[in-house]
Design a protein around this motif. Sequence first.
Motif, short mmCIF file in Angstrom:
data_model
loop_
_atom_site.label_atom_id
_atom_site.label_comp_id
_atom_site.label_asym_id
_atom_site.label_seq_id
_atom_site.Cartn_x
_atom_site.Cartn_y
_atom_site.Cartn_z
N GLN A 141 0.87 -1.17 0.00
CA GLN A 141 0.00 0.00 0.00
C GLN A 141 0.91 1.22 0.00
O GLN A 141 1.02 1.94 0.97
CB GLN A 141 -0.92 -0.02 1.23
N LEU A 142 1.56 1.41 -1.14
CA LEU A 142 2.58 2.45 -1.24
C LEU A 142 1.98 3.85 -1.20
O LEU A 142 2.42 4.69 -0.41
CB LEU A 142 3.38 2.26 -2.53
N VAL A 143 1.00 4.11 -2.06
CA VAL A 143 0.42 5.46 -2.17
C VAL A 143 -1.11 5.45 -2.08
O VAL A 143 -1.74 6.49 -2.22
CB VAL A 143 0.87 6.15 -3.47
N SER A 144 -1.67 4.30 -1.87
CA SER A 144 -3.11 4.19 -1.70
C SER A 144 -3.39 3.04 -0.74
O SER A 144 -2.53 2.19 -0.54
CB SER A 144 -3.81 3.95 -3.05
N PRO A 145 -4.52 3.02 -0.08
CA PRO A 145 -5.65 3.94 -0.18
C PRO A 145 -5.32 5.31 0.42
O PRO A 145 -4.41 5.42 1.23
CB PRO A 145 -6.76 3.23 0.60
N PRO A 146 -6.09 6.32 0.06
CA PRO A 146 -5.83 7.66 0.58
C PRO A 146 -5.81 7.68 2.12
O PRO A 146 -6.60 7.00 2.76
CB PRO A 146 -7.01 8.48 0.04
N LYS A 147 -4.89 8.41 2.66
CA LYS A 147 -4.75 8.65 4.10
C LYS A 147 -4.30 7.43 4.90
O LYS A 147 -4.07 7.53 6.09
CB LYS A 147 -6.02 9.23 4.70
N ASP A 148 -4.19 6.27 4.26
CA ASP A 148 -3.72 5.08 4.97
C ASP A 148 -2.79 4.29 4.05
O ASP A 148 -3.12 3.20 3.59
CB ASP A 148 -4.90 4.20 5.42
N ASN A 149 -1.65 4.90 3.79
CA ASN A 149 -0.67 4.25 2.93
C ASN A 149 0.74 4.56 3.45
O ASN A 149 0.91 5.45 4.29
CB ASN A 149 -0.84 4.70 1.47
N ALA A 150 1.70 3.86 2.96
CA ALA A 150 3.07 4.03 3.45
C ALA A 150 3.57 5.45 3.24
O ALA A 150 4.18 6.04 4.15
CB ALA A 150 4.00 3.03 2.75
N LEU A 151 3.33 6.01 2.08
CA LEU A 151 3.81 7.37 1.79
C LEU A 151 3.25 8.37 2.80
O LEU A 151 4.01 9.16 3.39
CB LEU A 151 3.42 7.77 0.37
N GLN A 152 1.96 8.33 2.99
CA GLN A 152 1.34 9.29 3.91
C GLN A 152 1.86 9.11 5.34
O GLN A 152 2.16 10.08 6.03
CB GLN A 152 -0.19 9.15 3.89
N ASN A 153 2.01 7.87 5.77
CA ASN A 153 2.50 7.62 7.14
C ASN A 153 3.94 8.07 7.31
O ASN A 153 4.29 8.67 8.32
CB ASN A 153 2.30 6.16 7.52
N TYR A 154 4.79 7.81 6.32
CA TYR A 154 6.18 8.28 6.42
C TYR A 154 6.24 9.80 6.38
O TYR A 154 7.02 10.42 7.12
CB TYR A 154 7.06 7.69 5.31
N ARG A 155 5.41 10.43 5.57
CA ARG A 155 5.38 11.90 5.54
C ARG A 155 4.90 12.46 6.88
O ARG A 155 5.42 13.49 7.33
CB ARG A 155 4.50 12.39 4.39
N ASN A 156 3.94 11.80 7.49
CA ASN A 156 3.46 12.24 8.81
C ASN A 156 4.58 12.16 9.85
O ASN A 156 4.73 13.05 10.69
CB ASN A 156 2.26 11.41 9.27
N VAL A 157 5.38 11.10 9.78
CA VAL A 157 6.53 10.96 10.69
C VAL A 157 7.49 12.11 10.46
O VAL A 157 7.99 12.74 11.41
CB VAL A 157 7.24 9.60 10.49
N LEU A 158 7.77 12.43 9.19
CA LEU A 158 8.73 13.49 8.87
C LEU A 158 8.22 14.88 9.27
O LEU A 158 9.02 15.78 9.54
CB LEU A 158 9.11 13.45 7.38
N GLU A 159 6.92 15.05 9.30
CA GLU A 159 6.37 16.32 9.79
C GLU A 159 6.69 16.49 11.27
O GLU A 159 6.98 17.60 11.73
CB GLU A 159 4.85 16.38 9.57
N LEU A 160 6.63 15.40 11.99
CA LEU A 160 6.93 15.44 13.42
C LEU A 160 8.43 15.46 13.70
O LEU A 160 8.88 16.10 14.65
CB LEU A 160 6.30 14.22 14.13
N LEU B 288 10.71 6.61 2.33
CA LEU B 288 10.39 7.35 1.10
C LEU B 288 11.23 6.84 -0.07
O LEU B 288 10.73 6.69 -1.19
CB LEU B 288 10.60 8.85 1.30
N GLN B 289 12.51 6.56 0.22
CA GLN B 289 13.38 6.02 -0.83
C GLN B 289 12.89 4.65 -1.28
O GLN B 289 12.86 4.34 -2.47
CB GLN B 289 14.83 5.93 -0.34
N THR B 290 12.48 3.83 -0.34
CA THR B 290 11.98 2.48 -0.65
C THR B 290 10.71 2.57 -1.50
O THR B 290 10.57 1.83 -2.49
CB THR B 290 11.71 1.70 0.65
N ILE B 291 9.81 3.46 -1.13
CA ILE B 291 8.58 3.64 -1.91
C ILE B 291 8.93 4.08 -3.33
O ILE B 291 8.41 3.53 -4.31
CB ILE B 291 7.64 4.67 -1.24
N THR B 292 9.83 5.03 -3.43
CA THR B 292 10.24 5.52 -4.75
C THR B 292 10.84 4.38 -5.57
O THR B 292 10.49 4.21 -6.74
CB THR B 292 11.25 6.68 -4.60
#
Length: 181
Positions: free
Chosen positions: A15-34, A45-49
């Motif tokens: 679940q790299l970029v979907s479903p919306p709001k519950d995917n690896a990308l969003q969760n890693y970005r949330n961590v980086l915001e904190l 993020l590198q792994t997802i890419t």
Amino acid sequence: KALLKDARANLAAQQLVSPPKDNALQNYRNVLELNPQNAEARLGLQTITDKLVELARQSTAAGKFTEADQYLTEAASILPDSANITLARNVLAQKKTEWERKQAEAKAQQEKLQAVLREADTSAGEGDVQTTLAQLEQARTLGADEQAMTSVKSHLRTTLESLSAAAATEARESLKARNAT
């Protein structure tokens, strides 16, 4: 830690970029915001890419160019300066150009084949056996199917039968006229 756990689970479930709001990308970005320096999130993020680039490569190899481009666009939205994305885009462009060239060649060959078959049919209608057979051989080398070849041969046969019948009728009438005089 919960966000990292969720991100790992999303990554494992593809679940790299979907479903919306519950995917690896969003969760890693949330961590980086904190915590902008979080190494695991950056690596995530590198792994997802990398996974998106790999999916793009697979799509490219399968001839699914639009899908490949979508994966690369998504990957570029994560890490725009990735050399892997640039390389994959170059391969995609090359494969797409090659595919388009092959499609154009196939279309040109099909058009040439159709023209040769039309010419053969015209020659058959004129009863020109030699030209018809030469054109049928050319059509065969261009990949004509048996149905198209049989159609032209049938036309030639019908024309020759008509010409033969007409010649026989003319000969009989000529003999009658000669015998009458």
